[in-house]
Scaffold this motif. Sequence first.
Motif, PDB file in Angstrom:
ATOM      1  N   LEU A 233      25.882  83.421  66.580  1.00 16.66           N
ATOM      2  CA  LEU A 233      25.935  82.829  67.927  1.00 16.66           C
ATOM      3  C   LEU A 233      24.864  83.455  68.820  1.00 16.66           C
ATOM      4  O   LEU A 233      24.171  82.760  69.564  1.00 16.66           O
ATOM      5  CB  LEU A 233      27.325  83.044  68.545  1.00 16.66           C
TER       6      LEU A 233
ATOM      7  N   GLU B  91      43.809  83.717  61.995  1.00 16.67           N
ATOM      8  CA  GLU B  91      43.211  82.648  62.777  1.00 16.67           C
ATOM      9  C   GLU B  91      43.133  83.038  64.252  1.00 16.67           C
ATOM     10  O   GLU B  91      42.111  82.826  64.905  1.00 16.67           O
ATOM     11  CB  GLU B  91      44.031  81.357  62.611  1.00 16.67           C
TER      12      GLU B  91
ATOM     13  N   VAL C  57      25.520  82.312  57.834  1.00 21.91           N
ATOM     14  CA  VAL C  57      26.936  82.203  58.185  1.00 21.91           C
ATOM     15  C   VAL C  57      27.670  81.391  57.119  1.00 21.91           C
ATOM     16  O   VAL C  57      28.783  81.732  56.702  1.00 21.91           O
ATOM     17  CB  VAL C  57      27.104  81.559  59.583  1.00 21.91           C
ATOM     18  N   TYR C  58      27.019  80.333  56.626  1.00 19.27           N
ATOM     19  CA  TYR C  58      27.607  79.522  55.569  1.00 19.27           C
ATOM     20  C   TYR C  58      27.831  80.370  54.315  1.00 19.27           C
ATOM     21  O   TYR C  58      28.898  80.322  53.688  1.00 19.27           O
ATOM     22  CB  TYR C  58      26.693  78.332  55.258  1.00 19.27           C
TER      23      TYR C  58
ATOM     24  N   LEU D  83      17.823  78.052  61.484  1.00 18.80           N
ATOM     25  CA  LEU D  83      18.337  77.397  60.272  1.00 18.80           C
ATOM     26  C   LEU D  83      18.796  78.440  59.263  1.00 18.80           C
ATOM     27  O   LEU D  83      19.919  78.357  58.740  1.00 18.80           O
ATOM     28  CB  LEU D  83      17.262  76.503  59.652  1.00 18.80           C
TER      29      LEU D  83
ATOM     30  N   ALA E  16      22.008  79.983  60.362  1.00 13.71           N
ATOM     31  CA  ALA E  16      23.162  79.106  60.122  1.00 13.71           C
ATOM     32  C   ALA E  16      23.553  79.144  58.644  1.00 13.71           C
ATOM     33  O   ALA E  16      24.737  79.165  58.296  1.00 13.71           O
ATOM     34  CB  ALA E  16      22.840  77.679  60.565  1.00 13.71           C
ATOM     35  N   LEU E  17      22.546  79.188  57.755  1.00 18.24           N
ATOM     36  CA  LEU E  17      22.829  79.235  56.313  1.00 18.24           C
ATOM     37  C   LEU E  17      23.430  80.594  55.926  1.00 18.24           C
ATOM     38  O   LEU E  17      24.221  80.676  54.981  1.00 18.24           O
ATOM     39  CB  LEU E  17      21.550  78.974  55.511  1.00 18.24           C
TER      40      LEU E  17
ATOM     41  N   HIS F  92      40.425  85.618  64.694  1.00 21.53           N
ATOM     42  CA  HIS F  92      39.107  85.005  64.605  1.00 21.53           C
ATOM     43  C   HIS F  92      38.765  84.270  65.897  1.00 21.53           C
ATOM     44  O   HIS F  92      37.678  84.395  66.459  1.00 21.53           O
ATOM     45  CB  HIS F  92      39.086  84.047  63.413  1.00 21.53           C
ATOM     46  N   GLU F  93      39.756  83.507  66.378  1.00 19.86           N
ATOM     47  CA  GLU F  93      39.584  82.733  67.606  1.00 19.86           C
ATOM     48  C   GLU F  93      39.273  83.651  68.796  1.00 19.86           C
ATOM     49  O   GLU F  93      38.407  83.359  69.620  1.00 19.86           O
ATOM     50  CB  GLU F  93      40.891  81.950  67.849  1.00 19.86           C
TER      51      GLU F  93
ATOM     52  N   HIS G 192      36.514  85.208  56.592  1.00 16.06           N
ATOM     53  CA  HIS G 192      35.826  85.198  57.871  1.00 16.06           C
ATOM     54  C   HIS G 192      35.114  86.504  58.128  1.00 16.06           C
ATOM     55  O   HIS G 192      35.635  87.572  57.838  1.00 16.06           O
ATOM     56  CB  HIS G 192      36.818  84.913  58.996  1.00 16.06           C
TER      57      HIS G 192
ATOM     58  N   GLN H 115      30.771  82.594  54.746  1.00 11.87           N
ATOM     59  CA  GLN H 115      32.049  81.886  54.608  1.00 11.87           C
ATOM     60  C   GLN H 115      32.373  81.644  53.143  1.00 11.87           C
ATOM     61  O   GLN H 115      33.529  81.638  52.733  1.00 11.87           O
ATOM     62  CB  GLN H 115      32.002  80.559  55.375  1.00 11.87           C
ATOM     63  N   LYS H 116      31.308  81.428  52.348  1.00  6.56           N
ATOM     64  CA  LYS H 116      31.515  81.181  50.916  1.00  6.56           C
ATOM     65  C   LYS H 116      31.621  82.494  50.146  1.00  6.56           C
ATOM     66  O   LYS H 116      31.856  82.487  48.940  1.00  6.56           O
ATOM     67  CB  LYS H 116      30.355  80.339  50.359  1.00  6.56           C
TER      68      LYS H 116
ATOM     69  N   THR I 292      35.658  84.893  68.578  1.00  2.37           N
ATOM     70  CA  THR I 292      34.700  83.859  68.965  1.00  2.37           C
ATOM     71  C   THR I 292      34.670  83.703  70.482  1.00  2.37           C
ATOM     72  O   THR I 292      33.599  83.622  71.107  1.00  2.37           O
ATOM     73  CB  THR I 292      35.081  82.513  68.323  1.00  2.37           C
TER      74      THR I 292
END
Lengths: 101, 222
Positions: B196, B19, B88-89, B82, B85-86, B22-23, B187, B92-93, B26
């Motif tokens: 980003l 974490e 990145v989703y 869009l 963004a998908l 990752h932070e 991640h 994550q999955k 970012t």
Amino acid sequence: MSEHSVSPKIYFAIFIALCVLTGLTVWTAKHDYGAFNTPIALSIAGLKAALVILWFMHVKYSSKLTQLFAFAGFFWLAILLVFTLQDFETRDMMNYYFFKP
Amino acid sequence: MSDHAHTAPGLAHHFDDLEQQHETGTLGMWAFLVTEVLFFGGMFGAYAVYRSSYPEAFMRASSHLNVDLGGINTIVLICSSLTMALTVYAAQKGSKNGIILGLLSTLFFGAVFLGVKVVEYHDKWVHHLIPGPNFQFTEGVYGGPEQLYFALYFAMTGMHAFHMIIGMVIMVWMIFKARRGDFTPGHHPLVENFGLYWHFVDIVWIFLFPLLYLIGAHEGAH
């Protein structure tokens, strides 16, 4: 905090909002609101940018420190623009009041 | 900290846990984006100064841009945001195919945007609206302030397009990485931080579109 995973539904909602706002900015640009033309255009652009930053860029779900960085960037941009313009926009006035006999 | 944290795959030794790692990534990316905001901000500042000095000339010059093409490109770029963004989703999955499909779609929209830009630049070339010795605003009129507008137009949209080209090169590289199976579930700083960057490029265009294309649009409305 980094475990967030924004649902695709939210992404699609933001996408629709961005498209609607694009249409709105074109529509308003074809009308003349006088001195309000640019403020209206910039307000819509600012709203669109906020949607992208908060949801697409996850800043809404980011740590406070990341949020501070994002805010600081645009705050410094505001300093750059405001201080530059307050100089250029007042030069005639300065000449009139202080340097003309 | 605890020993098991250090055994987490992908954890560099100088971080306590994933974490924190990752932070940090970012935050570093945002630090870079802040410099980008101010880099483009300098050009927006120049635009603000010259437009406030020559408001009518800027409106006249702006009406030579094609609002329809600019509007289409705005929607194209929003589509690419869009799909990014998908992507990145999907990362994550842990969906390899999702990442590849997302990047290919984003690449496609990026290419459409640049293709439209080429058509627009070519149109300016044909109409002698490229700043320089051959600049001619209207027949027999030199048009100094109008030339200033087009200098800013090419500097700002050119630098924006350059950012997109860099982004597209990185995307091609990421597609190869994804095909190789580099992105396991969890991640992915590369995908997320690239996201980003791509969204930032979109934001720049969100401001360029009304400021460059739309300021003269109400002229024909009366």
